[in-house]
Scaffold this motif. Structure first.
Motif, short mmCIF file in Angstrom:
data_model
loop_
_atom_site.label_atom_id
_atom_site.label_comp_id
_atom_site.label_asym_id
_atom_site.label_seq_id
_atom_site.Cartn_x
_atom_site.Cartn_y
_atom_site.Cartn_z
N TRP A 57 57.05 71.06 2.39
CA TRP A 57 58.51 71.00 2.39
C TRP A 57 58.99 69.81 3.22
N LEU A 58 59.87 68.99 2.63
CA LEU A 58 60.46 67.87 3.35
C LEU A 58 61.67 68.39 4.13
N ARG A 59 61.44 68.69 5.40
CA ARG A 59 62.43 69.39 6.22
C ARG A 59 63.75 68.63 6.30
N LYS A 60 63.71 67.32 6.35
CA LYS A 60 64.92 66.51 6.45
C LYS A 60 65.30 65.90 5.11
N GLY A 61 64.71 66.41 4.04
CA GLY A 61 65.04 65.88 2.72
C GLY A 61 64.23 64.65 2.39
N ARG A 62 64.32 64.22 1.16
CA ARG A 62 63.57 63.06 0.72
C ARG A 62 64.28 61.77 1.09
N ASP A 63 63.49 60.70 1.23
CA ASP A 63 64.04 59.36 1.40
C ASP A 63 64.22 58.78 0.01
N LYS A 64 65.47 58.80 -0.49
CA LYS A 64 65.72 58.42 -1.88
C LYS A 64 65.43 56.95 -2.16
N GLY A 65 65.30 56.15 -1.09
CA GLY A 65 65.06 54.73 -1.30
C GLY A 65 63.60 54.37 -1.39
N VAL A 66 62.72 55.32 -1.15
CA VAL A 66 61.29 55.03 -1.15
C VAL A 66 60.58 55.98 -2.07
N GLY A 67 59.77 55.48 -2.97
CA GLY A 67 59.02 56.33 -3.89
C GLY A 67 57.60 56.52 -3.44
N GLY A 68 56.95 57.52 -3.98
CA GLY A 68 55.54 57.75 -3.68
C GLY A 68 55.27 58.11 -2.24
N PHE A 74 46.62 67.01 -0.86
CA PHE A 74 45.66 66.89 0.21
C PHE A 74 45.70 65.55 0.94
N GLN A 75 46.67 64.70 0.61
CA GLN A 75 46.78 63.42 1.28
C GLN A 75 47.75 63.52 2.45
N SER A 76 47.56 62.68 3.44
CA SER A 76 48.38 62.74 4.63
C SER A 76 49.76 62.18 4.38
N ALA A 77 50.76 62.74 5.07
CA ALA A 77 52.13 62.23 4.94
C ALA A 77 52.29 60.87 5.59
N ASP A 86 58.12 65.96 9.81
CA ASP A 86 59.16 66.34 8.87
C ASP A 86 58.60 66.80 7.53
N VAL A 87 57.28 66.83 7.39
CA VAL A 87 56.63 67.38 6.22
C VAL A 87 55.95 68.67 6.66
N LEU A 104 65.58 81.81 -3.21
CA LEU A 104 64.30 81.20 -2.87
C LEU A 104 64.26 80.95 -1.37
N GLN A 105 63.16 81.34 -0.73
CA GLN A 105 62.96 81.06 0.68
C GLN A 105 61.73 80.19 0.85
N ILE A 106 61.88 79.09 1.58
CA ILE A 106 60.76 78.20 1.90
C ILE A 106 60.39 78.49 3.35
N LYS A 107 59.25 79.14 3.54
CA LYS A 107 58.87 79.66 4.85
C LYS A 107 57.73 78.82 5.45
N PRO A 108 57.98 78.12 6.56
CA PRO A 108 56.93 77.33 7.20
C PRO A 108 55.76 78.22 7.64
N LYS A 109 54.55 77.69 7.51
CA LYS A 109 53.37 78.41 7.97
C LYS A 109 53.22 78.21 9.48
N ALA A 110 52.35 79.00 10.09
CA ALA A 110 52.19 78.95 11.55
C ALA A 110 51.46 77.70 12.01
N THR A 111 50.66 77.08 11.12
CA THR A 111 49.91 75.88 11.51
C THR A 111 50.19 74.74 10.55
N GLN A 112 50.03 73.54 11.06
CA GLN A 112 50.27 72.32 10.28
C GLN A 112 49.00 71.50 10.24
N GLN A 113 48.62 71.05 9.06
CA GLN A 113 47.44 70.21 8.91
C GLN A 113 47.82 68.75 9.06
N SER A 114 47.03 67.99 9.82
CA SER A 114 47.27 66.56 9.96
C SER A 114 45.95 65.80 9.84
#
Length: 261
Positions: A57-68, A74-77, A86-87, A104-114
């Protein structure tokens, strides 16, 4: 005009009773498939796919000016321009709400993969207290961008589109996820269009409790009418049985007795 005491009306009312539309969508197809329309079957399968689905989930929304920004699940943000914080690794959940219908509820998980510069994967805790919510009735368009980015949108008053939520999904299932969201959008549109105007106003003002009371009233009325019909048939049968050769006189008496109920 459809009679309000018909079985169809009662089933439609039950859809808006305790449990809510999502509950009934799932219940009808799994417990009694004979009551399920083909388009509702597709929506039920979409609901199953989108329940518990893991997303970024993109917590702050997408950057509309940048694609890809992220090319696969499985790739890193870090390969995009959005900071990793923010991902947010999240799961999707669907609930019936008293005041807003399916949500619809988007529920963050307890851990974040980096992933660090050496490609090593580490897990760290992330805040799971905030839940992003999107009312299904607000959803008007589903977009798939850059192969993995699902964007849920609604329309502004001026006709432009605004983002309700953005999330990355596994590139292997992204088209199916987009289709599933679209099926849910279309199902909710049909569901709300089938609700009488007075019931829609009641939904907005009083929620599920009032709808349940109204549905219960019509259910009781239907039971009362069925009981009266059975009693009339019993009286008719009794008169005919005991009339001997006066069959037609007994039938006339039975008809008169029925009209007096």
């Amino acid at each position: 005009e459809r009679p309000k005491t018909s079985s169809f009306f009662i089933l439609s009312s039950l859809d808006r009773m305790i449990g809510g539309p999502l509950f009934m969508l799932h219940w009808r197809g799994t417990v009694c498939p004979c009551l399920e329309k083909s388009e509702d079957g597709a929506a039920r399968q979409a609901l199953q796919m989108l329940s518990g689905l893991e997303v970024k989930w993109l917590r702050k929304g997408r950057d509309k000016g940048v694609g890809g920004l992220v090319s696969s699940w499985f790739q890193s943000a870090k390969k995009g321009t959005i900071p990793t914080a923010d991902v947010v690794n999240s799961r999707l959940k669907w609930v019936d709400k008293d005041d807003g219908g399916p949500e619809l509820q988007i529920k963050p998980k307890a851990t974040q993969q980096s992933i660090d510069d050496n490609g090593e994967i580490t897990l760290k805790k992330q805040s799971s207290g905030y839940i992003k919510t999107v009312r299904l009735k607000d959803l008007e368009r589903v977009e798939l961008q850059d192969e993995t980015l699902i964007v849920l949108q609604s329309e502004n008053e001026n006709g432009s589109m605004k983002d309700l939520a953005s999330m990355h999904v596994d590139t292997n299932i992204a088209p199916q996820v987009k289709e599933a969201f679209t099926l849910m959008l279309e199902w909710d549109g049909r569901r709300r269009a089938a609700i009488p105007e007075e019931d829609r106003e009641l939904d907005e003002k009083q929620g599920i409790k009032a709808r349940a009371q109204k549905a219960a009233h019509f259910a009781r009325r239907e039971i009362e009418l069925q009981t009266q019909r059975r009693e009339r048939e019993k009286r008719k049968a009794h008169l005919v049985t005991n009339a001997g050769g006066l069959k037609y006189t007994a039938l006339a008496m039975a008809a008169r007795a029925a009209s007096e109920v």
